[in-house]
Scaffold this motif. Structure first.
Motif, mmCIF file in Angstrom:
data_model
loop_
_atom_site.group_PDB
_atom_site.id
_atom_site.type_symbol
_atom_site.label_atom_id
_atom_site.label_comp_id
_atom_site.label_asym_id
_atom_site.label_seq_id
_atom_site.Cartn_x
_atom_site.Cartn_y
_atom_site.Cartn_z
ATOM 1 N N ALA A 184 0.850 -1.188 0.000
ATOM 2 C CA ALA A 184 0.000 0.000 0.000
ATOM 3 C C ALA A 184 0.885 1.238 0.000
ATOM 4 O O ALA A 184 1.980 1.228 0.561
ATOM 5 N N ALA A 185 0.419 2.262 -0.683
ATOM 6 C CA ALA A 185 1.112 3.548 -0.684
ATOM 7 C C ALA A 185 0.083 4.618 -0.339
ATOM 8 O O ALA A 185 -1.057 4.579 -0.822
ATOM 9 N N LEU A 186 0.480 5.549 0.503
ATOM 10 C CA LEU A 186 -0.431 6.565 0.999
ATOM 11 C C LEU A 186 0.284 7.902 1.003
ATOM 12 O O LEU A 186 1.436 7.999 1.416
ATOM 13 N N ALA A 187 -0.401 8.937 0.506
ATOM 14 C CA ALA A 187 0.140 10.300 0.542
ATOM 15 C C ALA A 187 -0.870 11.184 1.261
ATOM 16 O O ALA A 187 -2.071 11.117 0.992
ATOM 17 N N PHE A 188 -0.375 11.991 2.190
ATOM 18 C CA PHE A 188 -1.205 12.950 2.905
ATOM 19 C C PHE A 188 -0.945 14.331 2.328
ATOM 20 O O PHE A 188 0.205 14.755 2.217
ATOM 21 N N LEU A 189 -2.007 15.025 1.957
ATOM 22 C CA LEU A 189 -1.892 16.398 1.482
ATOM 23 C C LEU A 189 -2.562 17.290 2.518
ATOM 24 O O LEU A 189 -3.735 17.105 2.837
ATOM 25 N N ASP A 230 -7.843 18.337 4.660
ATOM 26 C CA ASP A 230 -6.910 17.202 4.683
ATOM 27 C C ASP A 230 -7.329 16.178 3.638
ATOM 28 O O ASP A 230 -8.487 15.769 3.584
ATOM 29 N N THR A 231 -6.370 15.770 2.816
ATOM 30 C CA THR A 231 -6.631 14.808 1.754
ATOM 31 C C THR A 231 -5.671 13.639 1.881
ATOM 32 O O THR A 231 -4.479 13.835 2.087
ATOM 33 N N GLN A 232 -6.208 12.437 1.770
ATOM 34 C CA GLN A 232 -5.398 11.224 1.732
ATOM 35 C C GLN A 232 -5.619 10.564 0.383
ATOM 36 O O GLN A 232 -6.751 10.334 -0.013
ATOM 37 N N MET A 233 -4.528 10.302 -0.324
ATOM 38 C CA MET A 233 -4.584 9.575 -1.592
ATOM 39 C C MET A 233 -3.828 8.270 -1.375
ATOM 40 O O MET A 233 -2.741 8.275 -0.799
ATOM 41 N N TYR A 234 -4.406 7.178 -1.849
ATOM 42 C CA TYR A 234 -3.740 5.908 -1.615
ATOM 43 C C TYR A 234 -4.124 4.888 -2.662
ATOM 44 O O TYR A 234 -5.093 5.044 -3.400
ATOM 45 N N GLY A 235 -3.331 3.850 -2.691
ATOM 46 C CA GLY A 235 -3.589 2.720 -3.561
ATOM 47 C C GLY A 235 -2.890 1.500 -3.012
ATOM 48 O O GLY A 235 -2.071 1.599 -2.098
ATOM 49 N N PHE A 236 -3.208 0.364 -3.554
ATOM 50 C CA PHE A 236 -2.549 -0.867 -3.139
ATOM 51 C C PHE A 236 -2.402 -1.771 -4.350
ATOM 52 O O PHE A 236 -3.103 -1.611 -5.349
ATOM 53 N N CYS A 237 -1.452 -2.690 -4.263
ATOM 54 C CA CYS A 237 -1.146 -3.562 -5.396
ATOM 55 C C CYS A 237 -0.358 -4.768 -4.913
ATOM 56 O O CYS A 237 0.096 -4.811 -3.773
ATOM 57 N N SER A 238 -0.165 -5.709 -5.821
ATOM 58 C CA SER A 238 0.690 -6.856 -5.502
ATOM 59 C C SER A 238 2.134 -6.351 -5.430
ATOM 60 O O SER A 238 2.479 -5.341 -6.038
ATOM 61 N N PRO A 239 2.972 -7.052 -4.690
ATOM 62 C CA PRO A 239 4.362 -6.608 -4.552
ATOM 63 C C PRO A 239 5.081 -6.424 -5.891
ATOM 64 O O PRO A 239 5.919 -5.523 -6.027
ATOM 65 N N SER A 240 4.738 -7.219 -6.905
ATOM 66 C CA SER A 240 5.417 -7.109 -8.203
ATOM 67 C C SER A 240 5.062 -5.814 -8.938
ATOM 68 O O SER A 240 5.745 -5.427 -9.886
#
Length: 136
Positions: free
Chosen positions: A14-19, A113-123
């Protein structure tokens, strides 16, 4: 956030960015807000004129002791402390959701406050990092 935890439990990354905008209400461009109200929300005529008047000719000045500096015209920002201020800010930033979705990411917004995120398989982690960077 439950979707991120569920993805992590399944072995995904997972990757998450806080703005977080500093003094967010002070960053609102009047011309952009009025254009967005007209184009995105169909606000026209008397109502748009009223909002234009509400935002126009606002001034501020600095007082030091008994000395007042010359008032400066405000071209940015929306009046705070009113019921209308937060609503105008949310309408100003609402198109952000579509932008994040077009980049294949998810979002949570609360006030400024904004959170942008996504998730994916490790590859696919490099692709996710690129998606998030491009969106930001």
């Amino acid at each position: 956030m439950a979707d991120i935890l569920q993805a992590l439990d399944c072995g995904d990354f997972a990757a998450l960015a806080f703005l977080d905008l500093s003094a967010a209400f002070d960053t609102v461009d009047h011309a952009t807000l009025l254009r967005r109200l007209e184009i995105s929300y169909g606000i026209r005529g008397m109502v748009l004129s009223w909002l234009r008047s509400y935002l126009s000719d606002q001034t501020q000045f600095v007082r030091s002791g008994s000395t007042n500096l010359r008032p400066a015209l405000l071209r940015y920002g929306i009046p705070q402390g009113s019921v209308l201020g937060p609503i105008l800010f949310l309408l100003y930033t609402a198109d952000l959701i579509g932008l994040v979705i077009r980049h294949g990411l998810c979002t949570h917004l609360y006030a400024d406050d904004t959170q942008m995120y996504g998730f994916c398989s490790p590859s696919k982690s490099d692709d996710l990092q690129s998606q998030l960077s491009t969106c930001v």
